[in-house]
Write a protein that holds these residues in place. Structure first.
Motif, mmCIF file in Angstrom:
data_model
loop_
_atom_site.group_PDB
_atom_site.id
_atom_site.type_symbol
_atom_site.label_atom_id
_atom_site.label_comp_id
_atom_site.label_asym_id
_atom_site.label_seq_id
_atom_site.Cartn_x
_atom_site.Cartn_y
_atom_site.Cartn_z
ATOM 1 N N TYR A 148 -4.437 -8.055 -0.810
ATOM 2 C CA TYR A 148 -5.896 -8.098 0.546
ATOM 3 C C TYR A 148 -6.165 -9.633 0.255
ATOM 4 N N SER A 171 -2.820 0.964 11.418
ATOM 5 C CA SER A 171 -3.407 0.159 9.996
ATOM 6 C C SER A 171 -4.542 0.418 9.561
ATOM 7 N N TYR A 175 -9.279 -3.188 -5.032
ATOM 8 C CA TYR A 175 -8.218 -2.658 -6.129
ATOM 9 C C TYR A 175 -8.278 -3.080 -7.464
ATOM 10 N N ILE A 198 -13.557 -2.314 7.547
ATOM 11 C CA ILE A 198 -12.532 -1.938 6.728
ATOM 12 C C ILE A 198 -13.321 -2.805 5.921
ATOM 13 N N PHE A 238 -4.694 3.529 7.594
ATOM 14 C CA PHE A 238 -4.121 3.966 6.068
ATOM 15 C C PHE A 238 -4.978 3.221 4.909
ATOM 16 N N GLN A 239 -5.061 2.036 5.238
ATOM 17 C CA GLN A 239 -5.733 1.068 4.265
ATOM 18 C C GLN A 239 -6.746 2.634 4.479
ATOM 19 N N THR A 261 -6.365 5.219 1.828
ATOM 20 C CA THR A 261 -5.748 4.263 0.924
ATOM 21 C C THR A 261 -6.705 4.242 -0.187
ATOM 22 N N LEU A 262 -7.463 3.721 0.513
ATOM 23 C CA LEU A 262 -8.533 2.868 -0.661
ATOM 24 C C LEU A 262 -9.601 4.375 -1.356
ATOM 25 N N LEU A 277 0.723 -0.977 0.180
ATOM 26 C CA LEU A 277 0.443 0.265 -0.076
ATOM 27 C C LEU A 277 0.974 0.866 -0.016
#
Lengths: 1143, 350
Positions: free
Chosen positions: A541, B186, A553, B141, B189-190, B193-194, A522
């Motif tokens: 993932y 995390s 993604y 998430i 961050f994830q 970012t997504l 990432l």
């Protein structure tokens, strides 16, 4: 001059790489050379007081005026002292005072031309140029065409740096007739320099030719050379300079000529000539750094970097400047002396303030590291260069070194024999790189690290590089843990590059630390969201089992999907399909799999597509897709999946024959026990008994030790009433699976059905023991009882083998080869990434199949595991649990009680508040077969013989009993009423409480009778038995008793009672049942009018006791109190209380 | 200097403002600007009742927003548990396209919307159990990914779409130890970012609050660390906690101050969240169900003026429940009172 030399040095240092493309002689420029020359000779030509001092001073005799002579004399008399003092002051160098005296003089005598020329000279020397100009104008006004006035006007313009204008003013003087020679000479000398300065070389030549008798002089020859050079007449120019060298009288003059010649030769591309001049200069000044640099450059231009390097090495250590280091580094690079180049480049990279220099030095550093095969350091240097200046060169170099680096990783890992799970992709390494690079890799990174020059200090950059190199060295040693630590340190030290994050991600992947690998991917993605990084993130993932994120993604990839190769595009779609399937979105799974087929039909994808279509209930479409598959193109596992799916689909579409056909095909492909077992189950389900037993037998024969097959076959025989075979198979299954409780139970029931009560009791007891033990282990939690009715499809059993396995689908076939190839981008072993996750997904799918596709088979087994009649019998009690015992345990204990019963003794006594008019007792509640003979009390002893006494629910008993009535309003037995009897009864139906009996009545009391009684009685109850741990339930009871007395009385009597109540349970010991009731008795003939009908309400209280580990309560005591209202007029209504005890 | 008293007043205002920021003291009303009492935005916390609102009801609510001069809406979530307020494949879809209506009406009223993502009603009970936290985030998430993936195409077509609001509220107690903190980092961050990948131009925000047991400097350190690791967050909505009694008006400035300073250092925006209600029951003041009534206007104005020192945009929590004509009589009365206040002070909040 110095400035010009600096320019030269800069050019030397800042030249671009490769060197041969820079430093063209044109860069030096002819004007640079001219400037050099002019700077050295300009003082000679400037008009100065010494020169001007020779100009003829005005003569007193020449003073003229238009006034008369007397006035003229008077003015001269008055003015002369001023003039005299002016000249005296000039002679003593007091020019300011001289100018003042001239001024005073001209106030008296304004027309003195000669003196005004002198005044101009003084003012010029005082640099009072504006005054010079004014006075020149006055002079011109007094004497039009005065050459000296024009000369000074020109000189003033020259002094004011108006060189062109000055030249324009002065040049005409050279041909002006009224100008004296001296004026012309000054004008010519000044004009030469002005012409050279303004690059008017023809004018310079013209002015030079006007200078008399100077052709052999040094200064003249230098100017001559410059003018020729300016005109492009190189040979004449060099010739003039060479003459100047001869004419030069001093060392500086000779030095200047050689410098000029050096530049001239260089300009003429006569590098050897330039080298000769430079060497000549250095002979006199061997440590002159500037000329050492110039000579080195000339050697380089002469394609002799060795000589250039040798010259640069002569530079005194303290004189090596940044530019020198840069030039030397470039030379070393050119000579492939990379290690020696490193410190110089590093120094320049550190010291350079100019962006371009920094960029070039970093590029050089990168090339040097590349040359040393220190690829990591090289890449770092290129990255830094790229950060300083983003030019194609840097990007290309970076790409190249990245390739090299990847190649290095590939080779190192490949050489070690280990294939990491997320290793570099072949696609990143061109085929042409491999053979060229491979042989040069033998040293390995760690070895090269040791060879690194030590001249670099521990700067942050170095620390970063060290960390990175440690990381890659660790990778080469297959020590990924050290690698991630080193990469992590590099990141902490400020390395924030895509490649570093990717490298770290790969290392984490090999360590199977998926979450960390994902985060590293990432980070790389946040720095560069390119297609590849999106794929990395998506697949990471997948690896972490986060399908929804992976899908997001993958969807981010969609816009750029066309940029992937067709196999890659297909692979992505297939992967997405599996992810959608994992999330149970079979619509989308089907859509992407269908889309993937557009890139080429392959059997595996069609299999997946067929499955998704089936899951979306598009069975017919699924069938059409699956039918397109040529089984011959599939490997055996895939064929099995195909046949399994087709069989399932045909069964769902009611084409049983075709479904069975595909099951048989599957069995033909894999003639295993499991396959025959499945066929047998299928046939059993569809009532093909003969075929079923044949296939079940075949499965059992192939694997006689398989408890499941034995069990299945046992149930088949049991259902087929072949109890001997069933029991033998059950016992065999129990041997293999001694903890499977259901087998014990069903074996017990099988023996019971066989009439083998002893064996039945024995197995019930073992089953009860097993149940107790299971409860003990489970802490009396019945949920963990090991023997459950779930079919235990353990290893080798049906479901895992017959079900569709997406993981297998991923692994095989050409289509999936694309997935494999693409996955190589992040793993060189696709099994480590995709299959891990897809195994999970496939296991989910398997679960789903188990719950859906195979549910029917399981239902069959469930049904068969528990015999239907037993199940039905106990259905009403199925939810009961008594003090930690489940209903099954209680039921088994009841079975043991019934199977082992031998004797039973019943006693009852009723009391009625109001005696009947005829003093005949009513029948008490319908216990103990007492209805046919009215009585108020009774006792009965029953014997149930072994064997015939109990045969699978059929009962035979013999009994003896006595009945009596009581005295009115008393519990005293009326002796005359006592009736005795002996007889036998039989219960012919397993599931219905229907008894037939015959008994001999014999007279005990005087009013009793001797006769025979034949009876039929029937009872139907619901909720009559206790329901342990249930607080209350409905109770319904019906009892009917039909008797025929013969041969004496010939009476037929019918008694019937119905009761409806609610039973309340107290501590599983007492039950209390309030109820309403109706009862009646009729007999024919009935001379005593003893028939009656009653309705009423009451309550029954029952206490159960006398139980043990294996048997439910054998005994009970009950009290029933009712108020009965008689519907017949001949009888009284009243309270009735009945107590009964049973042992 | 030439403008005399006017300059002096302005200068003093600046001094007071600075002093308040430096010392964490409440700024005086005089020092606050004329718009200090303004609300710039509000949360919308979608409830089961909203699922059945007609479009006319939403229009009326947005008319209230217009009267309050609100130009920013934070949609707290779009999915709660397994029920979505939009047409969803994965979650149970709502009968009405609530999110679409909100985006459309916001667009018509020139209101920007931060679109909230996914929330689970057992959020607080689950994260209260240390063993549950990380698993919860991992589960969450995935829900966020689904929600954002489903919504991105819908909301991004509206001009009113400003960005995403991550529905988790970061408190100062549950994510303190290293393991949990790393998990939250995390997660964020994830998530960021997504979301950035899905909608590169969107801004990303999240809410935070503090308890008085945490010292302001500790809170600052926590967020300094968090923001240094999570670079994708643009806006932190900091709840003032006055309505739920987590902080008092006296304590609040110090917390605002440290958050403002920390966020400024990281070039992030602080948006104070002003609680418009007064909690009357529920944890921690009682064991019953959470209940609240509109807070007194005077208190709200004090909160707003205080918040004005630290954030250009003050976001109410929340207008629909406590300051609108569309829900309760108390809220309608509060709305009327606040409108009068705006009129009297000739407030122009645009």
């Amino acid at each position: 001059m110095k400035m010009k030399k600096n320019v030269v040095v800069q050019s030397m240092g800042y030249r671009p790489i490769p060197l041969s493309q820079s430093f063209h002689p044109a860069q030096w420029g002819k004007f640079g050379m001219l400037g050099l020359a002019l700077a050295s000779i300009t003082p000679i030509a400037v008009a100065d007081p010494q020169t001007l001092g020779s100009i003829t001073l005005p003569l007193k005799s020449k003073m003229q005026n238009s006034d008369n002579w007397l006035l003229s004399q008077l003015r001269q008399f008055r003015a002369y002292p001023y003039l005299d003092r002016a000249y005296k002051r000039i002679s003593t160098g007091k020019l300011v005072e001289a100018a003042e005296e001239f001024k005073n003089y001209f106030e008296v005598e304004s027309d003195d031309i000669s003196s005004r020329v002198a005044y101009l000279n003084v003012l010029y020397k005082l640099k009072r140029y504006d005054d010079v100009s004014r006075q020149a104008d006055i002079l011109t006004a007094l004497d039009p065409g005065n050459a000296q006035a024009q000369l000074f006007r020109g000189l003033v313009l020259e002094a004011k740096n108006k060189h062109g204008e000055a030249l324009d003013v002065l040049l005409p003087l050279l041909s002006q007739t009224n100008a004296d020679a001296k004026t012309k000479e000054v004008a010519a000398a000044t004009s030469v320099d002005l012409a050279l300065t303004t690059r008017r070389y023809d004018d310079a030549q013209k002015a030079l030719s006007a200078l008399p008798q100077r052709s052999r002089e040094y200064g003249h020859l230098m100017r001559q050379g410059a003018a020729f050079a300016g005109q492009g007449k190189w040979a004449q120019s060099v010739a003039a300079y060479e003459q100047a060298l001869t004419a030069a009288k001093t060392a500086p003059e000779r030095r200047l000529v050689r410098e000029t010649l050096f530049h001239q030769e260089k300009q003429n591309d006569n590098i050897p000539g330039a080298i000769a001049q430079a060497m000549a200069i250095l002979e006199a000044e061997p440590d002159n750094a500037e000329w050492l640099r110039a000579l080195a450059m000339m050697h380089y231009l002469a394609h002799d970097p060795g000589a250039a390097l040798a010259v640069m090495d002569r530079l005194p250590a303290g004189r090596v400047q940044t530019q020198d280091a840069f030039f030397r580094a470039n030379l070393l690079l050119d000579k492939k002396e990379y290690a020696r180049a490193l410190p110089d480049y590093a120094r320049v990279a550190e010291e350079a303030t100019d962006r371009d220099v920094k960029f070039r030095s970093l590029m050089g550093l990168g090339y040097a590291y590349s040359g040393l095969e220190q690829t990591i350091a090289a890449r770092e240097a290129f990255e830094r260069a790229n950060a300083v200046q983003q030019v194609p060169e840097a990007g290309k170099a970076l790409a190249t070194v990245t390739k090299m680096l990847k190649m290095a990783n590939f080779v190192s890992v490949e050489r070690s024999g280990a294939r990491s799970s997320l290793q570099i992709t072949d696609q990143d390494v061109t085929q042409s790189d491999r053979p060229r690079r491979l042989p040069s890799r033998q040293g390995g990174i760690s070895k090269k690290t040791a060879a690194r020059p030590t001249v670099l200090t521990k700067s942050p950059l170095q620390l970063q590089q060290e960390s990175l190199q440690q990381g890659y060295a660790a990778i080469s040693r297959q020590n990924d843990e050290s690698a991630v630590r080193a990469f992590g340190a590099a990141v902490e030290q400020g390395v924030d590059t895509v490649q570093t994050h990717l490298d770290m991600a790969f290392a984490y992947t090999r360590l199977k630390q998926w979450d960390r690998a994902r985060d590293s991917f990432l980070y790389a993605f946040t720095l560069d969201g390119n297609l590849q990084n999106r794929l990395y993130v998506a697949r990471s993932y997948v690896a972490t089992g986060q399908a929804d994120l992976a899908l997001q993604y993958f969807q981010l990839i969609q816009p750029d999907l066309p940029y992937l190769s067709q196999p890659e595009q297909k692979a992505v779609l297939i992967e997405m399909g599996y992810l959608y399937a994992k999330k149970e979105d079979y619509e989308l799974a089907a859509a992407v799999w269908k889309a993937s087929v557009a890139y080429g039909v392959d059997a595996q994808t069609l299999l997946s597509l067929g499955y998704a279509l089936e899951m979306t209930k598009r069975d017919h479409e699924a069938l059409s897709v699956l039918e397109k598959i040529d089984p011959a193109t599939l490997d055996q596992p895939a064929q099995l999946r195909l046949f399994s799916q087709l069989s399932r689909l045909y069964e769902k579409t009611d084409n049983v024959a075709e479904a069975r056909n595909y099951m048989l095909k599957a069995a033909a492909v894999e003639p295993s026990a499991i396959k025959y077992y499945q066929v047998g189950l299928f046939e059993q389900k569809h009532k093909m008994r003969d075929a079923s037993v044949e296939h079940l037998n075949k499965a059992f024969e192939m694997e006689p030790d398989n408890a499941v097959y034995a069990e299945q076959l046992a149930y088949h025989y049991k259902n087929n009433k072949e109890y001997d075979k069933a029991a033998a198979l059950f016992e065999r299954a129990i041997e293999k699976n001694p903890n499977r409780h259901a087998l014990f139970v069903d074996l017990a029931y099988t023996y019971k059905q066989m009439g083998n009560n002893d064996q039945a009791v024995a197995w019930f007891k073992r089953s009860i023991d097993l149940k107790y033990e299971a409860q003990r282990v489970a802490g009396k939690s019945n949920k963990d009882v090991p023997a459950n009715y779930n079919v235990n499809l353990t290893e080798g059993d049906a479901a895992p083998q017959i079900l569709y396995s997406t993981a297998d689908a991923v692994r095989s076939e050409d289509v999936v080869q694309g997935v494999h190839d693409l996955s190589m981008a992040i793993t060189d072993d696709v099994d480590h990434l995709m299959p891990v996750s897809y195994q999970d997904s496939s296991s989910d799918i398997i679960q789903e199949h188990a719950s859906q596709g195979l549910a029917t088979y399981r239902e069959i087994q469930l049904a068969q595991l528990s015999p239907s009649e037993d199940r039905a019998k106990t259905q009403e009690d199925i939810t009961s649990i008594k003090q930690g015992q489940d209903e099954e345990l209680y039921r088994m204990r009841q079975e043991v009680r019934e199977l082992s019963r031998r004797f039973q003794f019943n006693l009852y006594q009723a009391y009625r508040s109001k005696s009947q008019p005829d003093n005949v007792a009513s029948t008490p509640p319908g216990f103990f077969n007492s209805g046919a003979i009215p009585s108020q009390g009774g006792a009965e002893l029953i014997y149930q013989p072994p064997g015939v006494g109990y045969q699978d629910g059929k009962i035979f008993q013999v009994f003896a009993r006595g009945l009596w009535s009581n005295e009115p309003n008393s519990l005293h037995i009326a002796g005359k009423s006592v009736q005795g009897s002996v007889g036998a009864r039989y219960k012919p139906l397993k599931t219905q409480d229907l008894f037939v009996s015959i008994e001999r009545l014999f007279k005990i009391g005087s009013e009793a009778q001797n006769d025979w009684l034949a009876r039929v009685s029937y009872a139907w109850t619901q909720g009559y038995d206790i329901r342990p741990n249930e607080s209350s339930w409905n109770q319904t009871l019906f009892y009917g008793d039909l008797g025929y007395f013969f041969p004496n009385s010939g009476i037929t009597a019918l008694y019937s009672e119905i009761r409806q109540g609610r039973t309340f349970n107290y501590a599983n010991l007492f039950t209390v049942t309030p109820h309403v009731m109706a009862a009646g008795r009729a007999q024919r003939p009935d001379p005593d009018k003893s028939s009656y009908a009653e309705v009423g309400a009451g309550v029954a209280v029952k206490y159960r006791f006398n139980e043990n580990r294996y048997e439910a309560e054998r005994s009970s005591a009950e009290l029933v109190v009712q108020y009965r209202h008689n519907l017949s007029q001949r009888r009284n209504s009243g309270w009735v209380a009945t107590a009964a005890v049973s042992f | 200097m030439g403008s005399g008293p006017k300059f002096w007043k302005k200068w003093m205002g600046g001094v007071l403002l600075s002093a308040a920021m430096l010392n964490g003291q409440a700024v005086s009303a005089e020092a606050a600007s004329a718009t200090a009492g303004c609300l710039q935005g509000t949360y919308i916390q979608l409830s089961e009742a909203n699922r059945h609102w007609t479009k006319d009801q939403w229009k009326a609510l947005f008319e209230d927003f217009k009267k309050l001069q609100i130009h920013s809406v934070v949609l707290q979530w779009s999915v709660i548990d397994n029920e979505a307020f939009y047409e969803s494949r994965r979650f149970k879809a709502s009968a009405n396209p609530v999110i679409d209506w909100i985006m459309e009406l916001a667009q018509d009223h020139q209101i920007e919307v931060m679109v909230g993502l996914s929330h689970q009603s057992n959020h607080w009970t689950r994260i209260a159990q240390p063993d549950e936290r990380q698993g919860y985030l991992r589960e969450q998430i995935e829900r966020v990914a689904v929600t954002a993936g489903e919504l991105a195409g819908t909301v991004a077509k509206y001009r009113s779409f400003r960005g995403w609001y991550i529905s988790e509220e970061i408190d100062d107690q549950n994510w303190v130890n290293d393991s949990d903190n790393n998990a939250m980092q995390s997660y964020l961050f994830q998530t960021t970012t997504l979301l950035r990948g899905l909608t590169p131009k969107a801004v990303l925000g999240i809410s935070a609050f503090a308890n008085k047991t945490t010292k302001p400097e500790e809170l600052g350190m926590y967020w300094n660390h968090m923001l240094s690791k999570v670079k994708g967050l643009d806006i932190i909505y900091f709840q003032d906690g006055i309505g739920v009694h987590k902080l008092t008006l006296e304590q609040l400035p110090a917390y605002y101050n440290v958050m403002h300073r920390t966020l400024s250092n990281h070039k992030r925006e602080l948006r104070p969240v002003v609680e418009l209600f007064e909690q009357t029951s529920g944890e921690p003041i009682s064991t019953g169900e959470f209940k609240a009534v509109p807070a007194p206007l005077e208190r709200v104005v004090t909160q707003l003026k205080l918040a004005a020192n630290y954030g250009v945009q003050r976001i109410a929590f929340s207008v629909p429940e406590y300051l609108s004509t569309q829900t309760t009589a108390d809220a309608a009365a509060a709305f009327k009172e606040y409108q009068s206040f705006m009129d009297q002070n000739k407030m122009n909040c645009q």
